[in-house]
Every structure is written in C-alpha cells, then in structure tokens.
Design a protein around this motif. Structure first.
Motif, short mmCIF file in Angstrom:
data_model
loop_
_atom_site.label_atom_id
_atom_site.label_comp_id
_atom_site.label_asym_id
_atom_site.label_seq_id
_atom_site.Cartn_x
_atom_site.Cartn_y
_atom_site.Cartn_z
N LEU A 130 0.84 -1.20 0.00
CA LEU A 130 0.00 0.00 0.00
C LEU A 130 0.87 1.25 0.00
CD1 LEU A 130 -2.99 0.88 0.19
CD2 LEU A 130 -2.71 0.95 2.67
N SER A 131 1.92 1.23 0.82
CA SER A 131 2.72 2.46 0.95
C SER A 131 3.46 2.78 -0.35
CB SER A 131 3.69 2.34 2.13
OG SER A 131 4.57 1.28 1.92
N SER A 132 3.97 1.77 -1.04
CA SER A 132 4.69 2.05 -2.29
C SER A 132 3.74 2.55 -3.37
CB SER A 132 5.42 0.79 -2.77
OG SER A 132 6.06 1.03 -4.00
N ILE A 133 2.57 1.93 -3.48
CA ILE A 133 1.60 2.34 -4.51
C ILE A 133 1.10 3.76 -4.23
CG2 ILE A 133 -0.69 1.87 -5.50
CD1 ILE A 133 -0.14 -1.15 -4.87
N LEU A 134 0.79 4.03 -2.95
CA LEU A 134 0.25 5.36 -2.63
C LEU A 134 1.33 6.44 -2.70
CD1 LEU A 134 -2.34 4.67 0.23
CD2 LEU A 134 -2.68 4.76 -2.26
N ALA A 135 2.58 6.06 -2.43
CA ALA A 135 3.66 7.05 -2.53
C ALA A 135 3.81 7.54 -3.97
CB ALA A 135 4.97 6.47 -2.01
N GLN A 136 3.81 6.60 -4.92
CA GLN A 136 3.90 7.06 -6.32
C GLN A 136 2.62 7.79 -6.74
OE1 GLN A 136 4.54 4.28 -9.60
NE2 GLN A 136 5.53 5.90 -10.81
N SER A 137 1.48 7.29 -6.29
CA SER A 137 0.21 7.96 -6.63
C SER A 137 0.22 9.40 -6.13
CB SER A 137 -0.97 7.21 -6.03
OG SER A 137 -1.06 5.92 -6.58
N ASP A 138 0.81 9.62 -4.96
CA ASP A 138 0.87 10.99 -4.43
C ASP A 138 1.68 11.91 -5.35
OD1 ASP A 138 -0.76 10.55 -2.30
OD2 ASP A 138 0.87 10.25 -0.84
N LEU A 139 2.78 11.36 -5.90
CA LEU A 139 3.56 12.16 -6.86
C LEU A 139 2.71 12.50 -8.08
CD1 LEU A 139 6.93 10.14 -6.89
CD2 LEU A 139 6.47 12.28 -5.68
N CYS A 140 1.92 11.52 -8.51
CA CYS A 140 1.05 11.72 -9.68
C CYS A 140 -0.01 12.77 -9.39
CB CYS A 140 0.36 10.41 -10.05
SG CYS A 140 1.49 9.07 -10.45
N ILE A 141 -0.63 12.65 -8.21
CA ILE A 141 -1.70 13.59 -7.85
C ILE A 141 -1.13 15.00 -7.77
CG2 ILE A 141 -3.32 14.22 -5.99
CD1 ILE A 141 -3.44 11.08 -5.45
N ASN A 142 0.09 15.09 -7.29
CA ASN A 142 0.76 16.37 -7.22
C ASN A 142 0.95 16.98 -8.62
OD1 ASN A 142 1.87 18.23 -5.39
ND2 ASN A 142 3.93 17.67 -6.09
N ASN A 143 1.28 16.11 -9.59
CA ASN A 143 1.47 16.59 -10.98
C ASN A 143 0.16 16.92 -11.67
OD1 ASN A 143 4.15 15.97 -10.73
ND2 ASN A 143 4.20 14.35 -12.27
N TYR A 144 -0.82 16.05 -11.51
CA TYR A 144 -1.99 16.11 -12.41
C TYR A 144 -3.28 16.44 -11.68
CZ TYR A 144 1.59 13.66 -15.02
OH TYR A 144 2.78 13.33 -15.61
N ARG A 145 -3.22 16.63 -10.37
CA ARG A 145 -4.38 17.07 -9.58
C ARG A 145 -5.55 16.09 -9.64
NH1 ARG A 145 -2.07 19.89 -6.08
NH2 ARG A 145 -0.28 20.83 -7.08
N LYS A 146 -5.26 14.84 -9.90
CA LYS A 146 -6.31 13.82 -9.80
C LYS A 146 -5.64 12.47 -9.64
CE LYS A 146 -6.64 13.34 -14.77
NZ LYS A 146 -7.41 13.33 -15.98
N ASP A 147 -6.43 11.53 -9.14
CA ASP A 147 -5.89 10.19 -8.89
C ASP A 147 -5.60 9.47 -10.19
OD1 ASP A 147 -6.10 9.57 -5.89
OD2 ASP A 147 -8.00 10.55 -6.33
N PRO A 148 -4.66 8.52 -10.16
CA PRO A 148 -4.43 7.68 -11.35
C PRO A 148 -5.71 6.92 -11.69
CG PRO A 148 -2.76 7.23 -9.66
CD PRO A 148 -3.78 8.13 -9.04
N ASN A 149 -5.96 6.73 -12.97
CA ASN A 149 -7.06 5.86 -13.38
C ASN A 149 -6.67 4.40 -13.28
OD1 ASN A 149 -7.33 8.53 -15.08
ND2 ASN A 149 -9.37 7.67 -14.75
N VAL A 150 -5.38 4.14 -13.53
CA VAL A 150 -4.91 2.75 -13.52
C VAL A 150 -3.51 2.71 -12.92
CG1 VAL A 150 -4.48 0.69 -14.92
CG2 VAL A 150 -6.18 2.36 -15.69
N VAL A 151 -3.29 1.75 -12.04
CA VAL A 151 -1.94 1.47 -11.55
C VAL A 151 -1.65 0.02 -11.94
CG1 VAL A 151 -0.41 1.30 -9.55
CG2 VAL A 151 -2.18 3.09 -9.62
N LEU A 152 -0.71 -0.17 -12.86
CA LEU A 152 -0.40 -1.52 -13.34
C LEU A 152 0.63 -2.19 -12.44
CD1 LEU A 152 -0.08 -1.17 -17.24
CD2 LEU A 152 -2.03 -2.02 -15.90
N LEU A 153 0.35 -3.43 -12.09
CA LEU A 153 1.26 -4.20 -11.23
C LEU A 153 1.63 -5.52 -11.90
CD1 LEU A 153 -0.54 -3.96 -7.74
CD2 LEU A 153 1.22 -2.42 -8.65
N ASP A 154 2.87 -5.95 -11.70
CA ASP A 154 3.24 -7.35 -11.91
C ASP A 154 2.90 -8.10 -10.62
OD1 ASP A 154 4.28 -7.21 -14.52
OD2 ASP A 154 6.30 -6.66 -13.81
N PHE A 155 2.70 -9.40 -10.73
CA PHE A 155 2.48 -10.26 -9.54
C PHE A 155 1.39 -9.67 -8.63
CE2 PHE A 155 7.11 -10.31 -10.66
CZ PHE A 155 7.07 -11.50 -11.37
#
Ligand SMILES: *[C@@H]1O[C@H](CO)[C@@H](O)[C@H](O)[C@H]1NC(C)=O
Length: 287
Positions: free
Chosen positions: A246-271
């Motif tokens: 959770l912390s790794s996914i949300l940490a990158q999402s926070d960078l994204c939200i900071n850039n684009y002012r909205k949540d990611p639509n998709v976060v792609l994961l392996d495994f």
C-alpha cells in the motif's frame, strides 16, 4: 400483515440496489473517474523470467482486479499471446483469453472489466473483432459511437445496467471505423514510463504519447519493477511484496496527484496476487 409487506419491500429494495465492481458508491461515478489496479501482462502466468503474474486470469478477476493488459503477436496469421516473441513465451490464443473473460462476466453480472490489448505486430483490427465475436465478448463490449471527452464517459452504473461491461483499448493500430469497441488507448490515456528499475518509483512523468498534453486524458501508472540481469530486464519477483505494498503504490500515486491534480485511473502491477493492490484500489477510490 403490513409489517411483513413493508419488510418484504425493504428486502426487495436492498436486493435491487445496484452494486458496481463490489461497491454501490462506484455506480454513480463516471468510468473516467474510477481508479483501477491493473494486472500487467495478465496472461503471462508462472515463474519464468518472461512471466509477469503468479495466478491465472480467472484468479486475478476473482481477487478483484478489473483491468487486464495482454500482449499479442502474429503467429502464422493467428493472434497469439506471446511475450516479445512467440519463441520466448507463447501462452495460447487471444481468443481463449477473451473466452475466459466472457465466461467470468457471464457469472458476475455487476462487474465492469477493462482490457488493454497491445498490437505490436500491427495485426488487422478486423481479426481482433473476429476473436471477440467468436466467444461472444463483442456483445458485452462498450462502444461509444463518437470519441468521448473525459467528462463524456458513462457511469459504472450505466455500463452495468446496459450490460456493456467490458471496455477495450488497444495501444496501436486501433480503428473504430472498423471495430467500434476497440478504442485507441492513447486517445484516452497517457502512460508513465515503463520498465523502471528504481524501486522508489520516484516520478510520475508523462512518457507516452510523447509530447502530448495530460489534460483531458485518463492516465496509467506503470508501477511494476524490473531487475536488470546482465542487461536483460525481467520482472522483479523478489521485490514484489514491497513494490505492491500500500505504501509504495500510494507514494507514487501521491507524486502523480501532485502533478496532475487527480488520482491515477490505472496502476499496473506485476504479480498482482502479492501485496495490497485491492486495498490500494479502494483507497484511491476513497472507499
Ligand atoms: C475523481 O473525482 C474526484 C473529485 O473531483 C477526484 O478527487 C479524484 O481524483 C478523481 N479520480 C480520478 C481517477 O479521476
């Protein structure tokens, strides 16, 4: 007697209340305003260096994953699910994969699933249409008619009640004048860089389509980590518990939200069966 009539009515209303992807709250949300955890290369299942997932597509869907990517290649005229080349990894036909999704949707009537198909070999779009038709998945496929702006998307509730419960994108060589439900990925989304080997995922830059504007597009975050083995990049299975936390996914999402002012639509994961993908999905959706 009136009490029992009332009880029945309340019960009926409860049974009819629409649930969308497991949450009634999502029914009123536009598709373009929902966050999905995605399974990157969903059909490449196993522990070979060319595999990206540990559990099969049906298990991914049962786990709550509603966004699946699949890579296709031309194998003697057939559309085959191969990783980079069919000599390296060949897991069968696109049609079988689509059949798995169709069967799952038949049994799960309140679920909306997105497929992102890559077409690096520029296979004729009509052949993709044939594969959808052969398994009956075309009947579930959402076709917008005209190109949608980001605000034009239907709600999940509309997709569920109209039974158009599969949304399909293709990275290159889509042609909606020929197959109306296979949508051009980069008309609707941008993506962050892929194949990163930095486990801190320190950025959320727009990578593709290069030079495009983020405005008006949904976006896909490639939160899957590779490890460099003598110059060859392979999915980093050992790091998956950290990458998919959770912390790794949300940490990158926070960078994204900071850039684009909205949540990611998709976060792609392996495994995707490892870690906290679905918890992150709920968190991003404010559930
Ligand atoms: C959905 O809309 C809300 C409210 O504007 C916003 O905070 C959220 O980031 C949006 N999510 C997506 C995926 O667009």
């Amino acid at each position: 007697m009136w009490v029992s009539v009332l009880t029945s009515l309340v019960f009926l209303a409860g049974a009819l209340a629409l649930d969308c992807n497991g949450h009634s709250e999502l029914c009123d949300r536009k598709y373009s305003n929902v966050s999905f955890i995605g399974a990157h290369n969903s059909p490449f299942v196993g522990i070979l260096p060319s595999d990206n997932q540990l559990e099969d597509v049906e298990d991914q869907l049962n786990q709550g994953v509603r966004f699946l990517t699949a890579q296709t290649h031309d194998k003697d005229g057939a559309i085959q699910l191969c990783h980079t080349s069919c000599a390296l990894l060949d897991v069968g036909t696109l049609q079988d994969f689509l059949g798995t999704v169709k069967t799952w949707l038949d049994g799960n009537s309140n679920e909306v699933v997105t497929l992102l198909i890559t077409n690096g070999d520029a296979i004729d779009i009509n052949k993709f249409g044939d594969a959808f038709k052969a398994v009956g998945l075309d009947a579930y496929a959402y076709s917008p008619g005209d190109t949608l702006t980001i605000d034009d998307w239907p709600t999940l509730g509309t997709l569920v009640s109209s039974n158009k419960r599969v949304v399909v994108f293709m990275d290159y060589h889509a042609d909606t004048s020929k197959v109306g439900y296979i949508l051009d990925e980069f008309q609707y989304y941008f993506e962050t860089p892929f194949d990163t080997t930095d486990k801190n995922f320190p950025q959320c830059d727009l990578d593709r389509p290069s030079g495009a504007s983020a405005d008006g597009r949904m976006y896909i975050v490639n939160h899957n980590l590779d490890v460099d083995i003598f110059g060859i990049l392979i999915p980093d299975l050992a790091e998956a518990p950290n990458t998919n936390s959770l912390s790794s996914i949300l940490a990158q999402s926070d960078l994204c939200i900071n850039n684009y002012r909205k949540d990611p639509n998709v976060v792609l994961l392996d495994f995707v069966s490892i870690g906290d993908g679905i918890e992150a999905q709920d968190n991003l959706n404010g559930l």
